[in-house]
Design a protein around this motif. Structure first.
Motif, mmCIF file in Angstrom:
data_model
loop_
_atom_site.group_PDB
_atom_site.id
_atom_site.type_symbol
_atom_site.label_atom_id
_atom_site.label_comp_id
_atom_site.label_asym_id
_atom_site.label_seq_id
_atom_site.Cartn_x
_atom_site.Cartn_y
_atom_site.Cartn_z
ATOM 1 N N ALA A 150 -0.740 -27.818 -13.047
ATOM 2 C CA ALA A 150 -1.084 -27.005 -12.032
ATOM 3 C C ALA A 150 -2.209 -26.750 -11.364
ATOM 4 N N ALA A 151 -3.296 -27.007 -12.285
ATOM 5 C CA ALA A 151 -4.624 -27.076 -11.661
ATOM 6 C C ALA A 151 -5.017 -28.450 -11.138
ATOM 7 N N ALA A 152 -4.388 -29.411 -11.537
ATOM 8 C CA ALA A 152 -4.687 -30.604 -10.801
ATOM 9 C C ALA A 152 -3.934 -30.533 -9.365
ATOM 10 N N ALA A 153 -2.756 -30.097 -9.434
ATOM 11 C CA ALA A 153 -2.093 -30.033 -7.954
ATOM 12 C C ALA A 153 -3.007 -29.192 -7.028
ATOM 13 N N LYS A 154 -3.780 -28.490 -7.322
ATOM 14 C CA LYS A 154 -4.328 -27.842 -6.333
ATOM 15 C C LYS A 154 -6.105 -28.108 -6.411
ATOM 16 N N ASN A 155 -6.203 -29.498 -7.113
ATOM 17 C CA ASN A 155 -7.536 -29.920 -7.010
ATOM 18 C C ASN A 155 -8.508 -28.989 -7.558
ATOM 19 N N GLU A 156 -8.244 -28.189 -8.873
ATOM 20 C CA GLU A 156 -9.076 -27.206 -9.138
ATOM 21 C C GLU A 156 -9.437 -27.363 -10.783
ATOM 22 N N ASP A 178 -1.854 -14.336 -10.964
ATOM 23 C CA ASP A 178 -1.097 -14.893 -9.797
ATOM 24 C C ASP A 178 -2.130 -14.652 -8.840
ATOM 25 N N ALA A 179 -2.527 -13.471 -8.674
ATOM 26 C CA ALA A 179 -3.295 -12.989 -7.338
ATOM 27 C C ALA A 179 -4.708 -13.698 -7.386
ATOM 28 N N CYS A 180 -5.256 -14.059 -8.591
ATOM 29 C CA CYS A 180 -6.747 -14.811 -8.407
ATOM 30 C C CYS A 180 -6.641 -16.007 -8.741
ATOM 31 N N GLY A 181 -5.435 -16.688 -8.933
ATOM 32 C CA GLY A 181 -5.307 -18.330 -8.892
ATOM 33 C C GLY A 181 -5.565 -18.750 -10.289
ATOM 34 N N ALA A 182 -5.405 -18.063 -11.243
ATOM 35 C CA ALA A 182 -5.335 -18.632 -12.740
ATOM 36 C C ALA A 182 -3.955 -19.735 -12.771
ATOM 37 N N HIS A 183 -4.310 -20.723 -13.604
ATOM 38 C CA HIS A 183 -3.304 -21.744 -13.676
ATOM 39 C C HIS A 183 -2.320 -21.535 -14.889
ATOM 40 N N GLY A 184 -2.352 -20.366 -15.574
ATOM 41 C CA GLY A 184 -1.292 -20.186 -16.587
ATOM 42 C C GLY A 184 -1.913 -19.272 -17.480
ATOM 43 N N VAL A 185 -0.981 -18.699 -18.427
ATOM 44 C CA VAL A 185 -1.288 -17.683 -19.492
ATOM 45 C C VAL A 185 -0.655 -18.338 -20.866
ATOM 46 N N ILE A 186 -1.473 -18.371 -21.752
ATOM 47 C CA ILE A 186 -1.110 -18.668 -23.248
ATOM 48 C C ILE A 186 -0.801 -17.617 -24.096
ATOM 49 N N ILE A 187 0.210 -17.343 -24.693
ATOM 50 C CA ILE A 187 0.738 -16.514 -25.887
ATOM 51 C C ILE A 187 0.985 -16.951 -27.126
ATOM 52 N N PRO A 188 0.832 -16.268 -28.142
ATOM 53 C CA PRO A 188 1.366 -16.681 -29.658
ATOM 54 C C PRO A 188 2.918 -16.337 -29.581
ATOM 55 N N LYS A 189 3.745 -16.894 -30.583
ATOM 56 C CA LYS A 189 5.022 -16.765 -30.755
ATOM 57 C C LYS A 189 5.292 -15.398 -31.620
ATOM 58 N N ARG A 190 4.264 -15.249 -32.532
ATOM 59 C CA ARG A 190 4.409 -14.231 -33.553
ATOM 60 C C ARG A 190 3.665 -12.847 -33.167
ATOM 61 N N MET A 230 -12.325 -9.978 -15.708
ATOM 62 C CA MET A 230 -12.795 -11.272 -16.125
ATOM 63 C C MET A 230 -11.985 -12.279 -14.970
ATOM 64 N N MET A 231 -10.895 -11.948 -14.658
ATOM 65 C CA MET A 231 -10.208 -13.035 -13.941
ATOM 66 C C MET A 231 -10.828 -13.007 -12.280
ATOM 67 N N TYR A 232 -11.190 -11.802 -12.096
ATOM 68 C CA TYR A 232 -11.841 -11.656 -10.705
ATOM 69 C C TYR A 232 -13.098 -12.371 -10.635
ATOM 70 N N GLU A 233 -13.748 -12.223 -11.652
ATOM 71 C CA GLU A 233 -15.047 -12.790 -11.528
ATOM 72 C C GLU A 233 -15.083 -14.255 -11.693
ATOM 73 N N VAL A 234 -14.191 -15.006 -12.319
ATOM 74 C CA VAL A 234 -13.889 -16.291 -11.817
ATOM 75 C C VAL A 234 -13.586 -16.462 -10.359
ATOM 76 N N PHE A 235 -12.272 -15.688 -10.105
ATOM 77 C CA PHE A 235 -12.166 -15.893 -8.679
ATOM 78 C C PHE A 235 -13.448 -15.716 -7.632
ATOM 79 N N ARG A 236 -14.278 -14.746 -7.955
ATOM 80 C CA ARG A 236 -15.272 -14.268 -6.998
ATOM 81 C C ARG A 236 -16.315 -15.459 -7.185
#
Length: 238
Positions: A82-88, A112-124, A228-234
């Protein structure tokens, strides 16, 4: 749901949380379902017909229902693609044991709004992609890939090996406004009550804090992640 549809789901790669089978039910197809479920290490629960009627909202179920994830999970490579597709440079969110579905939905919406390429969560010990999460995300769940992993620490180590810098939120960290966000990065947001586990914190390349002047020295997980996400976006879109 029906015996044939459940068999087909079991043969696919779709995530299944549990199989409900009507008490006393047998036959070849039920035997096949039990065999496949055990092969995939999926929990099987024997329940009365009334329970299946409730679960299916009184639809035809033929004595068997598969409780599936509301949405399909991605794999780690999907996030890099997803990151590579946007060249980011990669920008991922890691949630360490977030249990509130509204927080996860909020994180997906902001991701989604700030362009993050994905979220990682644990199974448990964490919320997964449920219908409540989908509703709270207001559609973002369809656009932000979510990876569900067995071991977050091992995943963090793999990300580091692949050139991703890991940052965790902590009161002793540097002001997040001084953060260099031009690198490939992933940020860890902790559990609503316990915060980030010691092992993950020690694995991080840097610690970040959100300065506050009020009496309550912590923020809701969804709000902290949003800042934090919007700091990256900014900084990436100046």
């Amino acid at each position: 749901m029906g015996r044939h549809p459940v068999l087909e789901i079991l043969k696919s790669e779709r995530d299944i949380n549990k199989i409900f089978i009507q008490e006393g039910l047998g036959g070849e197809k039920i035997g096949d379902i039990i065999h496949l479920a055990k092969e995939r290490k999926i929990q099987i629960q024997s329940v009365p017909k009334s329970k299946l009627d409730t679960l299916s909202d009184n639809a035809v179920h033929q004595g068997v229902i598969a409780a599936t994830a509301a949405f399909q999970y991605a794999v780690l490579d999907d996030l890099f693609e997803a990151a590579a597709a946007k060249n980011e440079d990669p920008f991922f969110i890691i949630l360490d044991g977030v249990e509130d579905p509204h927080n996860l939905g909020s994180v997906l919406r902001t991701a989604d709004a700030c362009g993050a390429h994905g979220v990682i969560i644990p199974k448990r010990r964490a919320v997964g992609l449920t219908a409540t999460v989908a509703k709270a995300s207001t559609g973002a769940i369809e656009h932000v890939p979510v990876v569900r992993v067995t071991n977050l620490h091992r995943t963090v180590e793999e990300l580091k090996e692949r050139g991703v810098w890991i940052y965790a939120t902590d009161m002793s960290g540097q002001d997040y406004r001084q953060w260099d966000t031009t690198l490939p990065l992933a940020m860890i947001i902790g559990n609503e009550g316990k915060g980030i586990s010691r092992l993950l914190k020690e694995s991080a390349d840097g610690l970040l804090t959100i300065p506050m002047v009020g009496h309550v020295q912590s923020l809701n997980a969804g709000v902290a992640a949003g800042l934090m996400m919007y700091e990256v976006f900014r900084k990436r879109h100046v």
